[in-house]
Design a protein around this motif. Structure first.
Motif, PDB file in Angstrom:
ATOM      1  N   PRO A 159     -15.996   1.465   9.503  1.00  0.00           N
ATOM      2  CA  PRO A 159     -17.396   1.659   9.866  1.00  0.00           C
ATOM      3  C   PRO A 159     -18.233   0.429   9.515  1.00  0.00           C
ATOM      4  O   PRO A 159     -18.179  -0.088   8.392  1.00  0.00           O
ATOM      5  N   GLY A 160     -18.978  -0.051  10.496  1.00  0.00           N
ATOM      6  CA  GLY A 160     -19.820  -1.221  10.297  1.00  0.00           C
ATOM      7  C   GLY A 160     -19.100  -2.542  10.452  1.00  0.00           C
ATOM      8  O   GLY A 160     -19.733  -3.595  10.497  1.00  0.00           O
ATOM      9  N   ASN A 161     -17.763  -2.512  10.540  1.00  0.00           N
ATOM     10  CA  ASN A 161     -16.981  -3.744  10.698  1.00  0.00           C
ATOM     11  C   ASN A 161     -15.723  -3.430  11.503  1.00  0.00           C
ATOM     12  O   ASN A 161     -14.630  -3.331  10.955  1.00  0.00           O
ATOM     13  N   PRO A 162     -15.870  -3.250  12.823  1.00  0.00           N
ATOM     14  CA  PRO A 162     -14.730  -2.815  13.640  1.00  0.00           C
ATOM     15  C   PRO A 162     -13.561  -3.788  13.669  1.00  0.00           C
ATOM     16  O   PRO A 162     -12.445  -3.402  14.003  1.00  0.00           O
ATOM     17  N   GLU A 163     -13.793  -5.051  13.286  1.00  0.00           N
ATOM     18  CA  GLU A 163     -12.691  -6.016  13.284  1.00  0.00           C
ATOM     19  C   GLU A 163     -11.851  -5.924  12.012  1.00  0.00           C
ATOM     20  O   GLU A 163     -10.775  -6.521  11.937  1.00  0.00           O
ATOM     21  N   GLN A 164     -12.341  -5.212  11.021  1.00  0.00           N
ATOM     22  CA  GLN A 164     -11.543  -4.965   9.828  1.00  0.00           C
ATOM     23  C   GLN A 164     -10.691  -3.734  10.098  1.00  0.00           C
ATOM     24  O   GLN A 164     -11.140  -2.599  10.016  1.00  0.00           O
ATOM     25  N   ARG A 165      -9.435  -3.959  10.450  1.00  0.00           N
ATOM     26  CA  ARG A 165      -8.573  -2.895  10.933  1.00  0.00           C
ATOM     27  C   ARG A 165      -7.830  -2.200   9.797  1.00  0.00           C
ATOM     28  O   ARG A 165      -7.449  -2.825   8.806  1.00  0.00           O
ATOM     29  N   ARG A 166      -7.616  -0.919   9.964  1.00  0.00           N
ATOM     30  CA  ARG A 166      -6.799  -0.134   9.047  1.00  0.00           C
ATOM     31  C   ARG A 166      -5.784   0.675   9.862  1.00  0.00           C
ATOM     32  O   ARG A 166      -6.106   1.165  10.955  1.00  0.00           O
ATOM     33  N   THR A 167      -4.614   0.828   9.319  1.00  0.00           N
ATOM     34  CA  THR A 167      -3.634   1.707   9.928  1.00  0.00           C
ATOM     35  C   THR A 167      -4.043   3.152   9.688  1.00  0.00           C
ATOM     36  O   THR A 167      -4.482   3.509   8.592  1.00  0.00           O
ATOM     37  N   ALA A 168      -3.922   3.993  10.698  1.00  0.00           N
ATOM     38  CA  ALA A 168      -4.307   5.399  10.576  1.00  0.00           C
ATOM     39  C   ALA A 168      -3.257   6.153   9.765  1.00  0.00           C
ATOM     40  O   ALA A 168      -2.108   6.278  10.189  1.00  0.00           O
ATOM     41  N   ILE A 169      -3.676   6.642   8.593  1.00  0.00           N
ATOM     42  CA  ILE A 169      -2.826   7.451   7.725  1.00  0.00           C
ATOM     43  C   ILE A 169      -3.328   8.889   7.802  1.00  0.00           C
ATOM     44  O   ILE A 169      -4.510   9.158   7.571  1.00  0.00           O
ATOM     45  N   VAL A 178       0.850  -1.186   0.000  1.00  0.00           N
ATOM     46  CA  VAL A 178       0.000   0.000   0.000  1.00  0.00           C
ATOM     47  C   VAL A 178       0.889   1.239   0.000  1.00  0.00           C
ATOM     48  O   VAL A 178       1.791   1.370   0.829  1.00  0.00           O
ATOM     49  N   SER A 179       0.634   2.142  -0.943  1.00  0.00           N
ATOM     50  CA  SER A 179       1.411   3.378  -1.036  1.00  0.00           C
ATOM     51  C   SER A 179       0.499   4.501  -1.512  1.00  0.00           C
ATOM     52  O   SER A 179      -0.665   4.268  -1.869  1.00  0.00           O
ATOM     53  N   ARG A 180       1.011   5.721  -1.518  1.00  0.00           N
ATOM     54  CA  ARG A 180       0.240   6.854  -2.016  1.00  0.00           C
ATOM     55  C   ARG A 180       0.366   6.951  -3.528  1.00  0.00           C
ATOM     56  O   ARG A 180       1.430   6.715  -4.092  1.00  0.00           O
ATOM     57  N   SER A 181      -0.709   7.320  -4.179  1.00  0.00           N
ATOM     58  CA  SER A 181      -0.711   7.400  -5.640  1.00  0.00           C
ATOM     59  C   SER A 181       0.135   8.550  -6.161  1.00  0.00           C
ATOM     60  O   SER A 181       0.577   8.523  -7.316  1.00  0.00           O
ATOM     61  N   ASP A 182       0.395   9.560  -5.331  1.00  0.00           N
ATOM     62  CA  ASP A 182       1.186  10.703  -5.789  1.00  0.00           C
ATOM     63  C   ASP A 182       2.676  10.528  -5.539  1.00  0.00           C
ATOM     64  O   ASP A 182       3.474  11.424  -5.824  1.00  0.00           O
ATOM     65  N   GLY A 183       3.074   9.379  -4.974  1.00  0.00           N
ATOM     66  CA  GLY A 183       4.479   9.112  -4.736  1.00  0.00           C
ATOM     67  C   GLY A 183       5.037   9.656  -3.448  1.00  0.00           C
ATOM     68  O   GLY A 183       6.185   9.350  -3.088  1.00  0.00           O
ATOM     69  N   HIS A 184       4.267  10.442  -2.718  1.00  0.00           N
ATOM     70  CA  HIS A 184       4.723  10.962  -1.428  1.00  0.00           C
ATOM     71  C   HIS A 184       4.591   9.870  -0.359  1.00  0.00           C
ATOM     72  O   HIS A 184       3.799   8.936  -0.502  1.00  0.00           O
ATOM     73  N   ALA A 227      -8.523   8.459   1.985  1.00  0.00           N
ATOM     74  CA  ALA A 227      -9.247   8.305   0.720  1.00  0.00           C
ATOM     75  C   ALA A 227      -8.645   7.176  -0.115  1.00  0.00           C
ATOM     76  O   ALA A 227      -7.466   7.218  -0.470  1.00  0.00           O
ATOM     77  N   ASP A 228      -9.471   6.172  -0.452  1.00  0.00           N
ATOM     78  CA  ASP A 228      -8.981   5.020  -1.212  1.00  0.00           C
ATOM     79  C   ASP A 228      -8.465   5.413  -2.588  1.00  0.00           C
ATOM     80  O   ASP A 228      -7.545   4.775  -3.114  1.00  0.00           O
ATOM     81  N   ASP A 229      -9.034   6.452  -3.189  1.00  0.00           N
ATOM     82  CA  ASP A 229      -8.598   6.824  -4.535  1.00  0.00           C
ATOM     83  C   ASP A 229      -7.239   7.508  -4.543  1.00  0.00           C
ATOM     84  O   ASP A 229      -6.674   7.770  -5.601  1.00  0.00           O
ATOM     85  N   LYS A 230      -6.694   7.773  -3.361  1.00  0.00           N
ATOM     86  CA  LYS A 230      -5.361   8.369  -3.265  1.00  0.00           C
ATOM     87  C   LYS A 230      -4.310   7.336  -2.846  1.00  0.00           C
ATOM     88  O   LYS A 230      -3.160   7.685  -2.574  1.00  0.00           O
TER      89      LYS A 230
END
Length: 210
Positions: free
Chosen positions: A156-166, A120-126, A191-194
């Motif tokens: 939201p709606g699935n608290p066991e599906q964890r994401r790292t805070a970016i 997983v990375s940023r689409s803008d390269g940063h 934002a997923d599109d980023k």
């Protein structure tokens, strides 16, 4: 959940965002290994340099709680943003406002298929600005050992599906300097599109350290 992250590789990212000079290296960092994090200056350091808003520090990925007797590895490389304020391992850094930012070129996590890894990375390269907590622990020998954990949140709606805070770029300064009661407001989906998610045909455990 991320198993490893690739540290930011360009010194310019630290210089432009924080006015800090460093040679980050860009290596892959695993739980229990050393990484770099950015924080507000510690109180004693801030007294020496009242103009600095940021400080870079090396620390172990895997937060060592103040009560630890030996500093041995614990399952503390990630902290749940919904409950960290009350968890024994994390509540002291949380209430003290010991927040930090870890710049990473990418996160790596196990993929859905056997032997797959998702990068997983940023689409803008940063670099990604990962939200974390840090702590300073005094060893029995008197050495101050610094460490950190990444913060996560439930979808939201699935608290066991964890994401790292970016963190969004505009939030970084506020995240580091906001009052403790505002901490949780920054732990939101990015934002997923980023973001770019790339499936790699390699098991996450086989990623090289460089």
């Amino acid at each position: 959940m991320p198993t490893h992250y690739q540290a930011a590789s360009e010194p310019s990212h630290f210089a432009q965002r924080f006015g800090l000079a460093c040679e980050p290296g860009g290596s892959i960092v695993r739980p229990g290994q050393q990484g770099l994090f950015v924080r507000r200056p510690r109180a004693d350091d801030a007294a020496r340099d009242s103009l600095s808003r940021f400080q870079i520090a090396p620390g172990r990925w895997g937060l060592i709680p103040l009560f630890s007797k030996d500093g041995q590895d614990l399952d503390t490389h990630e902290a749940r943003g919904e409950t960290a304020f009350a968890e024994r391992n994390f509540y002291q850094p949380w209430k003290r406002g010991h927040r930090c930012v870890i710049l990473a070129d990418a996160l790596f996590q196990a993929g859905a298929g056997a032997g797959e890894t998702v990068r997983v990375s940023r689409s803008d390269g940063h670099p990604l600005a990962l939200a974390g907590l840090w702590n300073g622990w005094r060893s029995p020998a008197g050495e101050c050992v610094e460490s950190f954990a990444l913060l996560t949140f439930g979808m939201p709606g699935n608290p066991e599906q964890r994401r790292t805070a970016i963190l969004r770029d505009a939030w970084i300064d506020d995240w580091l300097h906001c009052p403790v009661e505002e901490t949780a407001a920054y732990l939101r989906p990015y934002a997923d599109d980023k973001l770019v998610r790339q499936v790699l045909p390699v098991d996450v455990a086989q990623l090289r350290a460089a």
